[in-house]
Design a protein around this motif. Structure first.
Motif, mmCIF file in Angstrom:
data_model
loop_
_atom_site.group_PDB
_atom_site.id
_atom_site.type_symbol
_atom_site.label_atom_id
_atom_site.label_comp_id
_atom_site.label_asym_id
_atom_site.label_seq_id
_atom_site.Cartn_x
_atom_site.Cartn_y
_atom_site.Cartn_z
ATOM 1 N N ASP A 268 0.873 -1.394 -0.039
ATOM 2 C CA ASP A 268 -0.016 0.125 -0.064
ATOM 3 C C ASP A 268 0.804 1.181 0.027
ATOM 4 O O ASP A 268 0.340 2.223 -0.513
ATOM 5 C CB ASP A 268 -0.994 0.076 1.195
ATOM 6 N N HIS B 117 -5.170 4.976 -0.513
ATOM 7 C CA HIS B 117 -5.082 3.723 0.051
ATOM 8 C C HIS B 117 -5.406 2.758 -1.064
ATOM 9 O O HIS B 117 -6.385 2.895 -1.875
ATOM 10 C CB HIS B 117 -5.829 3.548 1.143
ATOM 11 N N THR B 118 -4.867 1.582 -0.996
ATOM 12 C CA THR B 118 -5.394 0.209 -1.926
ATOM 13 C C THR B 118 -6.829 0.146 -1.622
ATOM 14 O O THR B 118 -7.193 0.037 -0.437
ATOM 15 C CB THR B 118 -4.434 -0.831 -1.779
ATOM 16 N N GLY B 119 -7.810 -0.068 -2.656
ATOM 17 C CA GLY B 119 -9.166 -0.524 -2.465
ATOM 18 C C GLY B 119 -9.531 -1.466 -3.266
ATOM 19 O O GLY B 119 -8.982 -2.580 -3.525
ATOM 20 N N TYR B 120 -10.364 -0.977 -4.227
ATOM 21 C CA TYR B 120 -11.042 -1.928 -5.312
ATOM 22 C C TYR B 120 -9.791 -2.341 -6.289
ATOM 23 O O TYR B 120 -9.903 -3.283 -7.096
ATOM 24 C CB TYR B 120 -12.134 -0.986 -6.126
ATOM 25 N N ASN C 5 -16.894 1.020 7.625
ATOM 26 C CA ASN C 5 -16.699 1.095 6.278
ATOM 27 C C ASN C 5 -15.537 2.000 6.235
ATOM 28 O O ASN C 5 -15.401 2.864 7.103
ATOM 29 C CB ASN C 5 -17.980 2.085 5.771
ATOM 30 N N PRO C 6 -14.499 1.913 5.181
ATOM 31 C CA PRO C 6 -13.298 2.739 5.049
ATOM 32 C C PRO C 6 -13.661 4.238 5.251
ATOM 33 O O PRO C 6 -12.741 4.742 5.614
ATOM 34 C CB PRO C 6 -12.647 2.433 3.853
ATOM 35 N N SER D 236 -9.080 -1.988 4.158
ATOM 36 C CA SER D 236 -9.378 -1.492 3.103
ATOM 37 C C SER D 236 -9.541 -2.483 1.908
ATOM 38 O O SER D 236 -10.491 -2.770 1.272
ATOM 39 C CB SER D 236 -8.478 -0.269 2.511
ATOM 40 N N VAL D 237 -8.636 -3.530 1.967
ATOM 41 C CA VAL D 237 -8.651 -4.424 0.859
ATOM 42 C C VAL D 237 -9.776 -5.613 1.418
ATOM 43 O O VAL D 237 -10.480 -6.190 0.328
ATOM 44 C CB VAL D 237 -7.199 -5.066 0.863
ATOM 45 N N ALA E 231 -12.899 -4.336 0.135
ATOM 46 C CA ALA E 231 -13.118 -4.346 -1.167
ATOM 47 C C ALA E 231 -13.449 -5.754 -1.336
ATOM 48 O O ALA E 231 -14.344 -6.191 -2.367
ATOM 49 C CB ALA E 231 -11.855 -3.749 -1.832
ATOM 50 N N LYS F 94 -13.672 6.655 -6.973
ATOM 51 C CA LYS F 94 -13.651 5.162 -7.356
ATOM 52 C C LYS F 94 -13.985 5.295 -9.168
ATOM 53 O O LYS F 94 -13.927 6.542 -9.316
ATOM 54 C CB LYS F 94 -14.795 4.573 -6.707
#
Length: 611
Positions: free
Chosen positions: A91, A101-104, A184-185, A206-207, A210, A320
């Motif tokens: 990340d 941050h890394t998510g989807y 929720n993030p 976060s990951v 997702a 997003k």
């Protein structure tokens, strides 16, 4: 050791690992948090303890399901520990590039695994080495834990114990609350300072969030409420300047359209926008002969987000993309589709893999007939970088393909040279900075600019009736300010066809499609585009969204709204730099405009009918 004691020990180990890597995140990216004191930073890191425990508890409970066998339990718990370490450190690499941050984006890991590993090794060697050392240390720790681990027997107490552990885990996953839903993030944004919110959230949670929401429809982000009458009045003000005297289409010759999505070109590092070094001399030279604004604001921080803003003139889902989600199948306006109906052939070219972030298929969903990626390019003059073919070779390939396309044509090109720090051997580099990585990045700009010159001169020679639309898909790395993260170049260049014009305004990436519509098709005000035309309008506005901050620009005035707390910050733009000012009544109006526009277009985005 009882199963409960074993559970808590592993939970503590995971939480300590997450917190430690959050501290490492802060140290490694300290320049991103220069406005925070170290006390505020440490406070933010520990403020996010609920996210840390939530991520740890889920993984610990899953591991506990295998505690009937010591070896399997130790193996699973070790894999999770290594996973935490690598997600957290990975990340840091992603944040240094994307500023979030890394998510989807985790769904693209396997598509681009080789490119990601090569980038980590070449650009972040010491951090990659730390990840390797910590992973080995985790395995060593787990070896000693295996000796102390206790297998849970299958007896009459087994299921009650698991039920208690499940209840405990749910308690942690729900933010240590007996009510409500899993965290929720975006709730990290409840910290008033968005830089603190970044430090509070851990990438592992976060990951996980997702991944567990993969099959669910992308959710509309909640923003501060605003009444319908204010929305109506604000939109009326924003779209009041309709110039009906302009005769459209401006060009009746149906010129070819070449849209150049300049990968990660940041205005911050270009001389035309105030940088001290000539990193893009060819672009700078043609900018003077182009139709251009002061600067443009990107609609996102990924290629697919920039494509959607530029081609559909729509606001992206906040933070997003609609690419690779059910929303991609909805029927949005698109300048590519409009031109196709007018008889244009079309193709999209990218230097990376077509599967990277789903860009290839997304381009086709927006109307491009054909889509090509790095695997379609057989012959290259220069070795590939870690992500794909160099821009020169991509342009060569596009030139060949245009020969088989019917006229008029529209092509979109998104390179890969500036997606990496690899400058081809034989290309003479210049010294811009003593910082090795920064110097390499700026020289990729130079090589991309050199390749751009080659391509555009060839196109002008072969297809003189061509309009070039040059802009970045999004910005790159080494930018910390919210607004600077979205300043990109923009120019419409058509020598001997269009007269150069400079507008001293800040425009939005959403203004590209309306401008092209006025230029080629007719009156853009009869479309569903949310942007404005550089040929028609005098008053512009732009929006950006960065880590829970909704930014809004009108003329020289800027407001930033924390969408979780509603806090308002006010600025004035001076030489493309934000300067803090005291909030006044006019800033309240801008806040209303920002929230009204966002409410209206987010609702429209999530309620468009399927194709």
């Amino acid at each position: 050791m009882s199963s409960f004691k074993q559970y808590y020990k592993l939970l503590l180990l995971y939480v300590v690992s997450i917190v430690t890597t959050k501290v490492l995140f802060y140290i490694y990216l300290q320049n991103e948090f220069s406005d925070l004191s170290w006390q505020s930073s440490i406070y933010a890191i520990f403020w996010g303890y609920k996210f840390d425990f939530a991520a740890a508890a889920l993984l610990v409970f899953i591991a506990s399901l295998f505690d009937f066998n010591k070896k399997i339990y130790t193996l699973v718990s070790t894999l999770f520990l290594v996973l935490i370490i690598n997600i957290q450190i990975g990340d840091m690499l992603y944040f240094s590039e994307a500023g979030r941050h890394t998510g989807y984006e985790i769904f693209d890991v396997f598509v681009d695994a080789e490119s990601l590993l090569l980038t980590a090794y070449s650009q972040h060697f010491w951090l990659a080495l730390v990840a390797l050392i910590l992973s080995i240390a985790a395995c060593v720790i787990s070896f000693f834990r295996w000796k102390m681990a206790v297998a849970t027997e299958f007896n009459r107490y087994y299921l009650p114990k698991k039920l208690i552990l499940l209840v405990l885990s749910i308690f942690f996953i729900r933010g240590m609350s007996v009510q409500g839903i899993p965290l929720n993030p975006w709730q990290a944004g409840q910290l008033a300072n968005n830089q603190q919110a970044i430090l509070a959230l851990n990438a592992t949670y976060s990951v996980i969030f997702a991944l567990t929401n993969k099959d669910k429809t992308i959710q509309q982000l909640h923003i501060p409420n605003i009444n319908q009458n204010t929305i109506k009045q604000s939109l009326k003000v924003l779209y009041a300047d309709k110039n009906t005297k302009i005769k459209t289409p401006i060009l009746t010759s149906k010129p070819n359209i070449v849209m150049l999505f300049l990968e990660s070109w940041s205005a911050k590092y270009m001389q035309s926008y105030g940088y001290q070094h000539p990193t893009t001399p060819y672009f700078d030279s043609i900018l003077k002969h182009s139709i251009r604004p002061k600067v443009m604001v990107a609609g996102g921080h990924r290629t697919s987000e920039g494509m959607f803003a530029a081609l559909s003139s729509m606001q992206n889902p906040l933070g997003k993309t609609i690419a690779k989600t059910p929303l991609q199948d909805s029927d949005y306006p698109s300048i590519v589709k409009d031109l196709s109906q007018a008889g244009y052939s079309s193709a999209f070219f990218q230097g990376t893999s077509k599967e990277t972030s789903g860009v290839g298929s997304f381009a086709q969903s927006l109307g491009f007939i054909d889509s090509f990626g790095k695997r379609d390019i057989a012959n290259s003059k220069y070795p590939n970088n870690n992500w794909g073919v160099q821009d020169y070779d991509l342009y060569q390939f596009a030139l060949k393909k245009t020969q088989s396309m019917s006229s008029p044509f529209m092509i979109g090109i998104n390179g890969a040279t500036t997606h990496d720090l690899v400058v081809p051997e034989g290309f003479q580099q210049k010294h811009f900075s003593d910082d090795k990585d920064l110097n390499a990045m700026l020289n990729t700009y130079r090589f991309a600019d050199f390749s751009l010159e080659y391509f555009m001169e060839k196109i002008k020679e072969k297809y003189p009736n061509t309009v070039f639309v040059l802009f970045a898909d999004h910005t790159g790395s080494r930018i910390s300010d919210n607004l600077e993260n979205y300043f990109i170049p923009f120019a419409i260049y058509a020598p001997n066809i269009l007269t150069a014009q400079y507008k001293d305004v800040v425009m939005s990436q959403r203004d590209i499609a309306p401008s092209l519509y006025d230029l080629i098709m007719g009156d853009y005000t009869k479309t569903k585009f949310s942007g404005k035309s550089i040929f028609r309008n005098d008053y512009y506005f732009a929006d950006y969204f960065h880590n829970n901050i909704l930014g809004w620009i009108e003329a020289e005035d800027i407001v930033e709204i924390n969408v979780q707390t509603g806090d308002l910050s006010c600025f004035v733009l001076n030489k493309l730099q934000k300067q803090v000012v005291k909030c006044e009544n006019k800033h309240d109006n801008l806040k209303n405009h920002a929230l009204s526009f966002t409410h209206y277009y987010q609702n429209l985005l999530f309620n468009v009918k399927d194709k």
